[in-house]
Design an enzyme around this catalytic site. Structure first.
Site, PDB file in Angstrom:
ATOM      1  N   LYS A 127       0.910  -1.273  -0.020  1.00 45.81           N
ATOM      2  CA  LYS A 127       0.003   0.059   0.035  1.00 45.81           C
ATOM      3  C   LYS A 127       0.897   1.133  -0.129  1.00 45.81           C
ATOM      4  O   LYS A 127       1.944   1.149   0.513  1.00 45.81           O
ATOM      5  CB  LYS A 127      -0.878   0.017   1.455  1.00 45.81           C
ATOM      6  CG  LYS A 127      -1.945   1.061   1.480  1.00 45.81           C
ATOM      7  CD  LYS A 127      -2.758   0.629   2.632  1.00 45.81           C
ATOM      8  CE  LYS A 127      -4.036   1.555   2.970  1.00 45.81           C
ATOM      9  NZ  LYS A 127      -4.715   1.190   4.176  1.00 45.81           N
TER      10      LYS A 127
ATOM     11  N   SER B 143      -9.756   1.317   3.274  1.00 46.53           N
ATOM     12  CA  SER B 143      -8.899   1.887   2.544  1.00 46.53           C
ATOM     13  C   SER B 143      -7.848   1.234   1.722  1.00 46.53           C
ATOM     14  O   SER B 143      -7.138   1.654   0.655  1.00 46.53           O
ATOM     15  CB  SER B 143      -8.264   2.939   3.765  1.00 46.53           C
ATOM     16  OG  SER B 143      -7.343   2.111   4.340  1.00 46.53           O
TER      17      SER B 143
ATOM     18  N   SER C  26      -9.894  -1.757   7.276  1.00 48.88           N
ATOM     19  CA  SER C  26      -9.304  -1.460   6.039  1.00 48.88           C
ATOM     20  C   SER C  26      -8.613  -2.550   5.227  1.00 48.88           C
ATOM     21  O   SER C  26      -8.125  -2.457   3.973  1.00 48.88           O
ATOM     22  CB  SER C  26      -8.359   0.044   5.919  1.00 48.88           C
ATOM     23  OG  SER C  26      -9.182   1.108   6.063  1.00 48.88           O
TER      24      SER C  26
END
Lengths: 485, 95
Positions: free
Chosen positions: A78, A153, A177
């Site tokens: 990420k 997310s 997330s």
């Protein structure tokens, strides 16, 4: 043979036997990304040159018989993790030009194993969101239906695994997330116990809740990646100095005699019928595998979302004070003095959701409101945590849905922040309690959208949770599927 | 109303955000709805409950005060929007 659709352990055997090289494997992933990412938008940065160099180095290491578990395996992280000399945008305009001057500890650990880091994955800005629609790099699309969100997310982290762009990824989970996008994309995603993995070099959102974790196409790969990055780090004083077990050693021990609790507050009216059906079938599978199923109660569940949105926003308002245009990031100077520079830099650099959370958090911490909001929420957090500890006196694991519905449509919830927040209702309590949870595929909707089931373990009992997940995966045929793209 | 437009403007100043009138308008409405929702925490009696700041019981983490290598000035400044020698340069603070 499509290399990117094999598991890490299958590929590892082929790498060691010399049937395939890391360079071939890395090229296969880069080609897959080139062929699919125009549609998905899962990547913010692709590190092709660095990845090919790492693959060559891994091939030398493999030839020398010096392979670690992840040597030569293409992974991605990420865009919240610092990778030396690579951009870290965190999905924000304010970090558009930020080049990391160092490696996050988890990235250094992957490098030390000889893993190939292919690139940086799209995400909601500063990890704030449940749909990946809050990214300065644009929305990520769900690989199973390009009209739908991948969840957030860590939307890019889940979509990349689902689409076979890389073998596994790292995400972060503050209120769901990792688990919610894993559920929406049909992959396995694990949020470890608070303190299990170092957060040094990981951009902070809400420090008492944030945790790093793996996403993969199957439980074994998830266990492998967790083992590779877990452990105490002197550079992160909130990481916990407790030994990391061999997560693979106990993986195949089954669930016979284990007690699995069903918190009655999680099987509520707002739960979509198809989700309820899939989760109920998963419960039946566990019963047949020899687990004992009991109903339990987590009485303060209904207060978790309210509690979370005060604590997380308060911590975010403090953490994000550092983005002021002084030491790094994009500066907007309108000639209105130092404070004016701060105000314009932040107004231009942050997106709407980030501004909203900074505002809420600043309000909750401001003079006259601290006791009524922030302190009250911290006390309610104690009650929520006690609910879990009490339940774990009776059972080994908890089983719940991950999200109330399968992936929703792009734009469906962007106009109503509160509705968006409520989509995290089943994942948030785990972060507040600080324990571990994971999502694994347990079915699909009539539209072909993946549905996930959540297992919740006792603090630092990731091994036991993975063991139960593996038993379910072996007994069923829901995971490891790739969408036509 | 849980929060007024004036309070939202005050919070924006505290948060160092130069918001446009339309943003302030939208935020007043949204924050009002969210603060109305979190009001439900007051249904719970939390008298005598110890607040949780950290989910895992933790004590102060002490370490020896030792000098160790760090990334150095050049690395630390590589992302600076403006610099002067080994300093970060900002708009004039004192007249």
């Amino acid at each position: 043979m499509q290399l990117n659709k094999l598991t890490i352990s299958q590929l590892r055997a082929k790498l060691i036997a010399g049937e395939v090289s890391s360079l071939e494997l890395t090229r296969a992933c880069l080609e897959r990304i080139a062929a699919t990412d125009d549609k998905l938008n899962a990547f913010i940065t692709i590190c092709e040159t660095e990845a090919l160099a790492a693959a060559e180095a891994a091939d030398k290491r493999l030839a020398a018989g010096d392979a670690a578990p992840l040597t030569g395996i293409p992974l991605a992280v990420k865009d919240i993790f610092n990778v030396l000399d690579v951009r870290t945008t965190c999905g924000s305009k304010i970090l558009d030009n930020y080049i990391s001057p160092y490696d996050a500890t988890v990235v250094a650990k992957l490098r030390a194993q000889g893993a190939v880091i292919i690139g940086k994955l799209n995400m909601d800005e500063f990890a704030m969101g449940s749909s990946n629609e809050n990214s300065a790099a644009g929305s990520v699309k769900n690989p199973w239906d390009l009209q739908r969100v991948p969840g957030g997310s860590s939307g890019g982290s889940a979509a990349a695994v689902a689409a076979g762009q890389v073998l596994a990824t790292l995400g972060t989970d503050t209120g769901g997330s990792i688990r919610q996008p894993a559920s929406h994309c049909g992959v396995v995603g694990l949020k470890p116990t608070y303190g299990r993995i170092s957060r040094y070099g990981v951009v902070a959102y809400a420090s008492s809740l944030d945790q790093v974790g793996p996403l993969a196409s199957n439980v074994e790969d998830c266990a492998l990646l967790l083992g590779a990055v877990a452990g105490y780090d002197p550079a992160d004083s909130t990481s916990v100095d407790t030994p990391v077990p061999d997560y693979l050693a106990s993986l195949k021990d089954g669930v016979k005699g284990k007690k699995i609790g069903l918190p009655k507050e999680y099987f509520i009216e707002g739960l979509a019928a198809e989700v309820k059906q899939a989760v109920t079938a998963a419960i039946e599978t566990y019963r047949q595998l020899g687990a004992e199923i009991v109903e339990v109660s987590l009485p303060h569940t209904d207060y978790a979302v309210a509690c979370y949105y005060l604590i997380a926003t308060a911590e975010a308002s403090s953490n994000l004070a550092r983005y002021d245009g002084v030491r790094f990031g994009v500066r907007k100077d309108n000639g209105d003095g130092l404070v004016g520079m701060y105000q314009h830099t932040r107004a231009a650099g942050f997106g709407d959701e980030v501004k909203r959370r900074i505002m809420l958090g600043t309000y909750a911490l401001s003079s006259g409101y601290y006791d009524a909001y922030y302190l009250k929420a911290q006390k309610v957090r104690t009650l929520i945590r006690q609910d879990f500890l009490t339940a774990f006196e009776q059972v080994d694991l908890l089983l719940t849905p991950v999200a109330p519905t399968p992936a929703f449509k792009l734009g469906e919830k962007t106009g109503d922040p509160l509705q968006m927040y409520l989509s995290d209702i089943f994942t948030i309590p785990v972060n507040l309690a600080g324990t571990c949870g994971m999502s694994l595929p347990c079915g699909s909707s009539s539209d072909g959208l993946p549905i996930g089931v959540q297992l919740i373990g006792k603090p630092f009992a990731e091994a036991e949770m993975l063991q139960a997940a593996y038993a379910f995966e072996q007994a069923t045929d829901f995971g490891g599927k790739f969408p036509p793209l | 109303m849980k929060i007024s437009r004036e309070e939202v403007e005050h919070v924006a100043r505290l948060a160092r955000l130069a918001l446009q009138p339309a943003e302030l308008e939208a935020l007043t409405e949204q924050m009002d709805a969210i603060l109305g929702y979190v009001e439900k925490l007051n249904e719970l009696d939390t008298e005598g409950i110890i607040p949780t700041a950290h989910a895992v019981p933790m004590e102060n983490a002490f370490r020896e005060d030792l000098v160790k290598p760090s990334i150095g000035i050049e690395r630390a400044q590589q992302n600076a929007p403006s610099k002067d020698g080994s300093c970060f340069k900002v708009p004039k603070v004192i007249e």
